[in-house]
Motif scaffolding. Structure first.
Motif, short mmCIF file in Angstrom:
data_model
loop_
_atom_site.label_atom_id
_atom_site.label_comp_id
_atom_site.label_asym_id
_atom_site.label_seq_id
_atom_site.Cartn_x
_atom_site.Cartn_y
_atom_site.Cartn_z
N ALA A 1 -16.74 121.33 21.48
CA ALA A 1 -16.77 120.28 22.51
C ALA A 1 -16.47 118.93 21.91
CB ALA A 1 -18.13 120.28 23.21
N GLU A 2 -16.95 118.70 20.70
CA GLU A 2 -16.70 117.41 20.03
C GLU A 2 -15.22 117.20 19.78
OE1 GLU A 2 -19.07 117.40 16.51
OE2 GLU A 2 -20.96 117.32 17.62
N ASP A 3 -14.51 118.27 19.37
CA ASP A 3 -13.07 118.16 19.11
C ASP A 3 -12.32 117.83 20.40
OD1 ASP A 3 -13.44 118.75 16.43
OD2 ASP A 3 -13.06 120.91 16.69
N ILE A 4 -12.70 118.49 21.47
CA ILE A 4 -12.04 118.25 22.75
C ILE A 4 -12.27 116.80 23.21
CG2 ILE A 4 -12.02 118.89 25.19
CD1 ILE A 4 -12.63 121.77 24.27
N LEU A 5 -13.54 116.37 23.10
CA LEU A 5 -13.85 114.98 23.49
C LEU A 5 -13.10 113.98 22.62
CD1 LEU A 5 -17.68 115.26 24.20
CD2 LEU A 5 -15.84 114.93 25.86
N ARG B 1 -10.48 111.16 23.93
CA ARG B 1 -10.65 109.76 23.53
C ARG B 1 -9.34 109.21 22.95
NH1 ARG B 1 -13.99 109.57 18.72
NH2 ARG B 1 -11.97 109.78 17.75
N ASP B 2 -8.70 110.03 22.07
CA ASP B 2 -7.46 109.59 21.46
C ASP B 2 -6.35 109.41 22.50
OD1 ASP B 2 -8.74 109.64 19.02
OD2 ASP B 2 -7.93 111.62 18.43
N LEU B 3 -6.29 110.32 23.46
CA LEU B 3 -5.28 110.21 24.51
C LEU B 3 -5.51 108.97 25.37
CD1 LEU B 3 -4.96 113.93 25.67
CD2 LEU B 3 -3.24 112.58 24.46
N MET B 4 -6.78 108.69 25.64
CA MET B 4 -7.11 107.51 26.44
C MET B 4 -6.75 106.23 25.68
SD MET B 4 -10.61 108.71 28.31
CE MET B 4 -10.86 107.24 29.26
N LYS B 5 -6.91 106.22 24.37
CA LYS B 5 -6.59 105.06 23.58
C LYS B 5 -5.08 104.82 23.61
CE LYS B 5 -10.34 104.90 20.26
NZ LYS B 5 -10.71 105.03 18.84
#
Length: 143
Positions: free
Chosen positions: A128-132, A136-140
């Motif tokens: 789950a941490e990797d997906i989150l 996050r990276d995509l949103m940035k």
């Protein structure tokens, strides 16, 4: 005494007696087949290869028969029938080989049946941490 009869009843109820009876009957029939194979097929071939030697008639005379004047046997002599012994050894070896091959085939089938199907390697699951972190990276990047 009651324990004896209870144990005997349990023994019969488990099917061991029936399994044993079937095994003895099949074994007897199988023994006749192998005996015929040895006496009627293998030993004549061996006799042909060895120049006509009939193994079943090979013997060592320890004491010859006593004959009367007419040539009839009065008293039976003593012999060691080693030819029959050789025949029985060949019988035993063939039976042992057949049983070995049967048991080996049965064990292979049992192993295939009892062995669970090998699982296909699963793709590595992302935590789950990797997906989150990816989200996050995509949103940035969008910012």
């Amino acid at each position: 005494m009651k324990g004896f009869f209870k144990d005997f009843k349990d023994f019969i109820a488990k099917g061991n007696v029936m399994d044993l009876a079937v095994g003895v009957i099949i074994g007897g029939a199988f023994g006749k087949i192998v005996t015929s194979l040895v006496e009627d097929i293998i030993m004549p071939l061996i006799s042909l290869i060895t120049g006509g030697v009939d193994f079943s008639s090979l013997k060592w005379v320890i004491k010859p028969d006593e004959l009367d004047a007419a040539g009839e046997v009065i008293k039976q002599g003593a012999t060691l029938n080693y030819g029959m012994f050789i025949t029985h050894i060949i019988d035993f070896l063939i039976i042992a080989l057949c049983i070995f091959l049967m048991l080996r085939a049965i064990m292979k089938v049992k192993n295939k049946i009892s062995k669970p199907a090998e699982e296909e390697p699963e793709e590595e699951k992302e935590s789950a941490e990797d997906i989150l972190a990816e989200i996050r990276d995509l949103m940035k990047k969008d910012d």
